[in-house]
Design a protein around this motif. Structure first.
Motif, PDB file in Angstrom:
ATOM      1  N   ILE A 299       0.849  -1.187   0.000  1.00 29.58           N
ATOM      2  CA  ILE A 299       0.000   0.000   0.000  1.00 29.58           C
ATOM      3  C   ILE A 299       0.886   1.240   0.000  1.00 29.58           C
ATOM      4  O   ILE A 299       2.078   1.167   0.326  1.00 29.58           O
ATOM      5  CB  ILE A 299      -0.957   0.024   1.219  1.00 29.58           C
ATOM      6  N   ASN A 300       0.308   2.372  -0.368  1.00 30.30           N
ATOM      7  CA  ASN A 300       1.090   3.604  -0.506  1.00 30.30           C
ATOM      8  C   ASN A 300       0.775   4.658   0.546  1.00 30.30           C
ATOM      9  O   ASN A 300       1.364   5.743   0.518  1.00 30.30           O
ATOM     10  CB  ASN A 300       0.867   4.210  -1.897  1.00 30.30           C
ATOM     11  N   ALA A 301      -0.149   4.378   1.449  1.00 31.93           N
ATOM     12  CA  ALA A 301      -0.513   5.362   2.467  1.00 31.93           C
ATOM     13  C   ALA A 301      -1.028   4.644   3.709  1.00 31.93           C
ATOM     14  O   ALA A 301      -1.488   3.494   3.640  1.00 31.93           O
ATOM     15  CB  ALA A 301      -1.566   6.327   1.927  1.00 31.93           C
ATOM     16  N   LEU A 302      -0.945   5.349   4.840  1.00 29.84           N
ATOM     17  CA  LEU A 302      -1.388   4.786   6.105  1.00 29.84           C
ATOM     18  C   LEU A 302      -2.114   5.843   6.925  1.00 29.84           C
ATOM     19  O   LEU A 302      -1.749   7.027   6.898  1.00 29.84           O
ATOM     20  CB  LEU A 302      -0.196   4.269   6.914  1.00 29.84           C
ATOM     21  N   LEU A 303      -3.123   5.404   7.664  1.00 26.85           N
ATOM     22  CA  LEU A 303      -3.792   6.269   8.630  1.00 26.85           C
ATOM     23  C   LEU A 303      -3.133   6.082   9.995  1.00 26.85           C
ATOM     24  O   LEU A 303      -2.732   4.974  10.351  1.00 26.85           O
ATOM     25  CB  LEU A 303      -5.274   5.928   8.719  1.00 26.85           C
ATOM     26  N   VAL A 304      -3.042   7.171  10.743  1.00 27.80           N
ATOM     27  CA  VAL A 304      -2.434   7.139  12.073  1.00 27.80           C
ATOM     28  C   VAL A 304      -3.547   7.337  13.097  1.00 27.80           C
ATOM     29  O   VAL A 304      -4.333   8.293  12.992  1.00 27.80           O
ATOM     30  CB  VAL A 304      -1.370   8.243  12.225  1.00 27.80           C
ATOM     31  N   VAL A 305      -3.610   6.441  14.065  1.00 29.33           N
ATOM     32  CA  VAL A 305      -4.690   6.491  15.057  1.00 29.33           C
ATOM     33  C   VAL A 305      -4.109   6.461  16.466  1.00 29.33           C
ATOM     34  O   VAL A 305      -2.942   6.106  16.667  1.00 29.33           O
ATOM     35  CB  VAL A 305      -5.663   5.305  14.874  1.00 29.33           C
ATOM     36  N   ASN A 310      -8.997   6.338  17.112  1.00 33.04           N
ATOM     37  CA  ASN A 310      -9.482   7.628  16.627  1.00 33.04           C
ATOM     38  C   ASN A 310      -8.409   8.243  15.735  1.00 33.04           C
ATOM     39  O   ASN A 310      -7.214   8.160  16.037  1.00 33.04           O
ATOM     40  CB  ASN A 310      -9.813   8.561  17.780  1.00 33.04           C
ATOM     41  N   LEU A 311      -8.836   8.879  14.647  1.00 35.08           N
ATOM     42  CA  LEU A 311      -7.909   9.405  13.653  1.00 35.08           C
ATOM     43  C   LEU A 311      -7.023  10.505  14.221  1.00 35.08           C
ATOM     44  O   LEU A 311      -7.502  11.465  14.824  1.00 35.08           O
ATOM     45  CB  LEU A 311      -8.708   9.946  12.460  1.00 35.08           C
ATOM     46  N   GLN A 312      -5.714  10.364  14.012  1.00 34.08           N
ATOM     47  CA  GLN A 312      -4.746  11.365  14.444  1.00 34.08           C
ATOM     48  C   GLN A 312      -3.996  11.995  13.285  1.00 34.08           C
ATOM     49  O   GLN A 312      -3.599  13.155  13.347  1.00 34.08           O
ATOM     50  CB  GLN A 312      -3.722  10.738  15.396  1.00 34.08           C
ATOM     51  N   GLY A 313      -3.751  11.236  12.233  1.00 36.48           N
ATOM     52  CA  GLY A 313      -2.953  11.755  11.131  1.00 36.48           C
ATOM     53  C   GLY A 313      -2.931  10.784   9.962  1.00 36.48           C
ATOM     54  O   GLY A 313      -3.652   9.778   9.955  1.00 36.48           O
ATOM     55  N   ALA A 314      -2.094  11.107   8.987  1.00 32.17           N
ATOM     56  CA  ALA A 314      -1.949  10.259   7.801  1.00 32.17           C
ATOM     57  C   ALA A 314      -0.597  10.533   7.166  1.00 32.17           C
ATOM     58  O   ALA A 314      -0.020  11.613   7.332  1.00 32.17           O
ATOM     59  CB  ALA A 314      -3.081  10.532   6.811  1.00 32.17           C
ATOM     60  N   LEU A 315      -0.070   9.562   6.451  1.00 33.96           N
ATOM     61  CA  LEU A 315       1.156   9.758   5.683  1.00 33.96           C
ATOM     62  C   LEU A 315       1.150   8.803   4.508  1.00 33.96           C
ATOM     63  O   LEU A 315       0.447   7.785   4.518  1.00 33.96           O
ATOM     64  CB  LEU A 315       2.407   9.552   6.536  1.00 33.96           C
TER      65      LEU A 315
END
Length: 326
Positions: A299-305, A310-315
Motif C-alpha cells: 500500500i502507498n498510504a497509512l492512517l495514524v490512530v 481515533n484518527l490522528q494523522g496520515a502519511l
C-alpha cells in the motif's frame, strides 16, 4: 607473462572468495572459553577499549574499534609505533587493550607490552599463533589462525585480515547483546545521514495532522470522498464516524474497482465501497517501521490512530521519501 583470459580472472576471484569463506567458517570452532573471557574483560572495563595493530592488522583494528564504539563499547584505535613515542599516555589503568597481530610477534606491539603490564591493564590478544609471545602474555587469547592466505603468493594479508575482522564483529555483537544495547542507543551514536533519519524519525515527526488529513463520514457519497482526496492529495481518505473513529479507508484502488462495476459516484455511499478493516499505525512508531508495513501490505498510504483507533494523522510514500527514509 602469458595472456590472462577472462575465465582465468573469474577463476582466480572465485578461488580467493572460497579460501576466505573457509577461513571464516573455521572461526566457529574458536568461540571457546578464551573468547568468553575476552567478552567478560570488555564488559567489566571501567574505561575504554584501546585497540592496537600494525600494518594491515592496524586497519582492521581501527575498524573493530569503530564497531565497538558504535555498539555500546567505548573504544579507540592507537597506533603501536606512535604509542611508544608518547601515545601510551592515552592508556589508563581503567582500560582494556585489544591487540591484533597475525604473527603474535609484531615488534612495535611487543615493545609496549611491559608498560601495559606495569599498568595492570588486561590484555586481549587476537593472533594467528597461539604459541607467540603476545598470545602467551595475554590475559585472554583469541585464535584467528587461517590455513592459508588467499594471495597465491602466500604473502599479502587476505584471509588472515578477514578472519580478524569477522572475529572483531563477533566480539562487538556479543557485547551489544549482553549489554542490552537497543536500537535507540544505536541511533544516538548515529544521528547523521540517512541512517540517523531511519533510526530516529517517528511517524509523528512526518505525518499530516489536523486539517491536512483527508477524512469523510461513512454516510457521504463517493463523489464527496473524491473531492476530499483531490484536495488533500494523499491518494486516499479516512472514513470515520462522528466521533472520529476510523471505520475504513477509501483509496484510488477502491475507486477503480467501483468504476469497473459501473456504480454511480453520486449515489453510492462511500461505506459500501471502502476498504474495511484498514491497516492503521500509531504515531510513536518509527517511520522506518511504517515503511516496512507499506512494503509488506503493498500500500502507498497509512492512517495514524490513537489507542482508541481515533484518527490522528496520515502519511504516504512521498512523505517517507521526503524524510529520507527510503
Amino acid at each position: 607473462m602469458g595472456l590472462i583470459r577472462d575465465q582465468d580472472i573469474r577463476a582466480l576471484a572465485v578461488a580467493v572468495i572460497n579460501t576466505e569463506m573457509q577461513a571464516v567458517a573455521q572461526l566457529a570452532d574458536r568461540i571457546d572459553d578464551q573468547f568468553v573471557m575476552a567478552c567478560h574483560l570488555l564488559l567489566d572495563c571501567k574505561g575504554r577499549v584501546v585497540v592496537i595493530g600494525m600494518g594491515k592488522s592496524g586497519h582492521i583494528a581501527g575498524k573493530i574499534a569503530a564497531t565497538l564504539a558504535s555498539t555500546g563499547t567505548p573504544a579507540f584505535f592507537v597506533h603501536p609505533a606512535e604509542a611508544s613515542h608518547g601515545d601510551l599516555g592515552m592508556i589508563t589503568r581503567q582500560d582494556v587493550v585489544l591487540a591484533l597481530s597475525n604473527s603474535g610477534n609484531t615488534e612495535e606491539i611487543l615493545t609496549i607490552l611491559p608498560i601495559i603490564k606495569r599498568l595492570g591493564v588486561p590484555l586481549i590478544a587476537m593472533t594467528g599463533n597461539s604459541k607467540s609471545t603476545l598470545a602467551k602474555l595475554s590475559t585472554a587469547h583469541i585464535d584467528v589462525k587461517v590455513e592459508q592466505e588467499a594471495c597465491p603468493l602466500g604473502l599479502a594479508p587476505t584471509s588472515s585480515t578477514t578472519a580478524a575482522l569477522v572475529m572483531g564483529d563477533a566480539l562487538a555483537i556479543s557485547l551489544l547483546q549482553k549489554r542490552g544495547f537497543t536500537r535507540d542507543d544505536f541511533a544516538l551514536s548515529h544521528p547523521g545521514g540517512s541512517l540517523g533519519r531511519r533510526l530516529l524519525l517517528q511517524v509523528s515527526d512526518i505525518m499530516h495532522q489536523g486539517a491536512e488529513v483527508p477524512r469523510v463520514f461513512d454516510s457521504v457519497p463517493v463523489s464527496e470522498a473524491l473531492l476530499e482526496m483531490t484536495e488533500k492529495k494523499l491518494g486516499m481518505t479516512a472514513v470515520v464516524d462522528h466521533n472520529g473513529y476510523v471505520i475504513g479507508v477509501f483509496t484510488d484502488g477502491d475507486l477503480r474497482r467501483m468504476l469497473e462495476k459501473s456504480l454511480d459516484v453520486h449515489l453510492t455511499p462511500v461505506a459500501d465501497v471502502m476498504t474495511r478493516p484498514c491497516t492503521v499505525i500509531q504515531a510513536d512508531i518509527l517511520a522506518a517501521e511504517a515503511m516496512q508495513i507499506m512494503e509488506t501490505k503493498k500500500i502507498n498510504a497509512l492512517l495514524v490512530v490513537d489507542e482508541n483507533k481515533n484518527l490522528q494523522g496520515a502519511l504516504n510514500m512521498h512523505d517517507l521519501l521526503r524524510a529520507g527514509i527510503v
